[in-house]
Design a protein around this motif. Structure first.
Motif, PDB file in Angstrom:
ATOM      1  N   GLY A 157       0.783  -1.218   0.000  1.00  0.00           N
ATOM      2  CA  GLY A 157       0.000   0.000   0.000  1.00  0.00           C
ATOM      3  C   GLY A 157       0.818   1.273   0.000  1.00  0.00           C
ATOM      4  N   LYS A 158       2.138   1.177  -0.029  1.00  0.00           N
ATOM      5  CA  LYS A 158       2.980   2.378   0.012  1.00  0.00           C
ATOM      6  C   LYS A 158       3.088   3.059  -1.352  1.00  0.00           C
ATOM      7  N   MET A 159       2.799   2.319  -2.435  1.00  0.00           N
ATOM      8  CA  MET A 159       2.896   2.869  -3.777  1.00  0.00           C
ATOM      9  C   MET A 159       1.523   2.827  -4.434  1.00  0.00           C
ATOM     10  N   PRO A 160       1.214   3.819  -5.290  1.00  0.00           N
ATOM     11  CA  PRO A 160      -0.096   3.824  -5.966  1.00  0.00           C
ATOM     12  C   PRO A 160      -0.155   2.746  -7.047  1.00  0.00           C
ATOM     13  N   VAL A 161      -1.049   1.793  -6.895  1.00  0.00           N
ATOM     14  CA  VAL A 161      -1.210   0.702  -7.856  1.00  0.00           C
ATOM     15  C   VAL A 161      -2.694   0.404  -8.012  1.00  0.00           C
ATOM     16  N   THR A 162      -3.015  -0.363  -9.048  1.00  0.00           N
ATOM     17  CA  THR A 162      -4.377  -0.843  -9.271  1.00  0.00           C
ATOM     18  C   THR A 162      -4.405  -2.345  -9.074  1.00  0.00           C
TER      19      THR A 162
END
Length: 479
Positions: A157-162
């Motif tokens: 959850g530390k990086m923006p991903v889908t």
């Protein structure tokens, strides 16, 4: 993590499954893998269990000094499934839920998977292609005091991903006690510049499936994650149009087209999905599975002599100790117990065209470590060589169709490894064999005909398809 439209995601996966890749050919991937093997120094040595550093035989079980990772326990099983109502065995007890995850990204509109050339101590050929992240909770929380796994921040959850896929799936039920892992696929934006670290490579889903035609290149964890991918549901009219287009452009072989039809057709099934749910629910009600933990020294027919845990007849499997030294891991040297199979096994699906569409013969199978009594398994699943003539202790339905299959009826035949982090140099022959009109549609109670589309629908839910079935599903290619 964000999510996106399911239909769009499934279509993107289908395109990737039909694509040969944007960066590197399959032959070049094989050459790259050979280079990875040549570059890495590794030494795996069997040692007595009693000599394992940081592992102790305490409270009649074998466990790590930290209380983490996993333990080797004894269990007693009582069941009304099959002809053996009770037995003892050692089993891997690893209650942690780990990550098996892929980062994917679109290049030129096609989804590519970030794969890792990874060494596991039990791998037959040392380096295999694994998911982007393959880590137990003890690993990624750094109980071993090593460095954090690469790309972990994308999954926490530390990086923006889908998020495209996120499921809990079971592990080997005959060797693990109710073990599950989180199978997850996340996507980064097309405009994000993600560093490709050493030992990593971008490939399409189609290339992964193509590499599954080769023995022991794609590891078990990759196979279970990609088996969770659905490719959508399409009407008969849409599939007829697709078939015309494919035939005109000569994109697919007849077998590939047949598999693609079986995986995409939403309606042409022998059994309704609700009927299949009732079938498996009735068997879960019928069969009993009582598992009790016992001490290693209490196991009937099993001996621990400080060196190994082995069956008195030297069959099934044994538990050994290994010292591991690997050059490119988070920790470069350690000891651990591992499970070593007595012989290679065989697992396979029978396929039959019913109402113009290929159906797979699925078995409802009980295994000692199952989370929910029975799971859907391949037609035949024999994890050791006891199926061989004169050695089998019980009749295995439909086995003769695999052992005596004609070459022209074999759609897939390749040796594939079990998971190399816990299983020592274990491989099984994976088969898909076609049967003709002479093979009956009516089958034994524990078996059911299902299309690929239906099986993938059940993969969406936890504890329906076992890992052997999912491994075989992952190998089915569409070109």
């Amino acid at each position: 993590m964000k999510t996106r439209n399911v239909e769009d995601t499934q279509f993107d996966f289908l395109v990737s499954a039909l694509h040969h890749g944007s960066f590197i050919s399959t032959s070049d991937i094989l050459a790259w893998m050979k280079e990875q093997n040549e570059r890495v120094n590794s030494e795996i040595t069997q040692i007595p269990i009693s000599k394992l550093k940081d592992w102790t035989y305490k409270d009649d079980r074998i466990r790590h000094k930290s209380g983490k990772f996993y333990s080797i326990d004894g269990i007693n099983i009582k069941t009304n499934y099959g002809i053996t109502p009770e037995w003892d065995q050692p089993i891997i007890n690893q209650p942690e839920i780990g990550f098996l995850g892929f980062i994917v990204k679109k290049f030129n509109g096609v989804v590519h998977f970030l794969m890792q050339a990874k060494i596991e101590p039990g791998n037959l050929n040392i380096v295999q292609l694994s998911p982007t992240l393959q880590a137990t909770r003890s690993n990624y929380t750094r109980v071993h005091n090593g460095v954090a796994p690469n790309y972990l921040e994308y999954f926490t959850g530390k990086m923006p991903v889908t998020k495209l896929v996120d499921q809990l799936q079971s592990e080997q039920g005959a060797r693990f006690l109710q073990k599950r892992n989180r199978n997850i696929i996340i996507e980064v934006a097309e405009n994000e510049d993600i560093e490709v670290k050493e030992n990593f490579i971008w490939v399409t889903l189609g290339q992964i499936k193509e590499l599954l035609r080769y023995p022991n290149i794609i590891n078990m964890d990759t196979r279970t994650v990609i088996s969770c991918i659905k490719f959508g549901n399409y009407s008969e009219s849409t599939l007829r149009l697709l078939s015309v287009f494919q035939n005109h452009n000569k994109l697919l072989t007849s077998k590939s087209e047949s598999f693609l039809y079986s995986v995409l057709s939403a309606t042409n099934h022998l059994h309704d999905t609700q009927d299949i749910i009732q079938w498996i629910s009735a068997l879960k009600f019928k069969y009993e599975l009582e598992v009790s933990k016992i001490g290693i020294s209490e196991m009937t027919c099993w001996n621990y002599d400080g060196d190994t845990i082995h069956h008195e007849d030297n069959k099934y499997f044994d538990v050994i100790g290994v010292n591991v030294q690997i050059g490119n891991r988070e920790v470069v040297a350690w000891d651990q117990p591992m499970v070593r199979s007595a012989q290679e096994g065989v697992m396979g699906f029978l396929v039959k065209k019913i109402n113009g569409i290929y159906h797979f013969l699925v078995q409802a199978k009980l295994e000692s470590g199952n989370f929910d009594i029975v799971e859907m398994a391949p037609t035949v699943q024999c994890l050791t060589g006891n199926y061989r003539t004169g050695e089998n202790e019980y009749s295995i339905p439909y086995l003769e169709y695999f052992l005596g299959a004609k070459t022209e009826n074999i759609w897939y035949s390749t040796h594939q490894s079990e998971e190399g982090g816990r299983f020592f140099q274990e491989q099984n022959l994976n088969l898909i064999v076609e049967v003709g009109d002479e093979f009956p549609i009516d089958v034994e109670e524990n078996y059911c005909w299902m299309t690929l589309n239906q099986m993938l629908s059940f993969v969406t839910y936890n504890n329906y398809l076992n890992i052997a079935a999912r491994s075989l599903l992952s190998a089915i290619s569409f070109y």
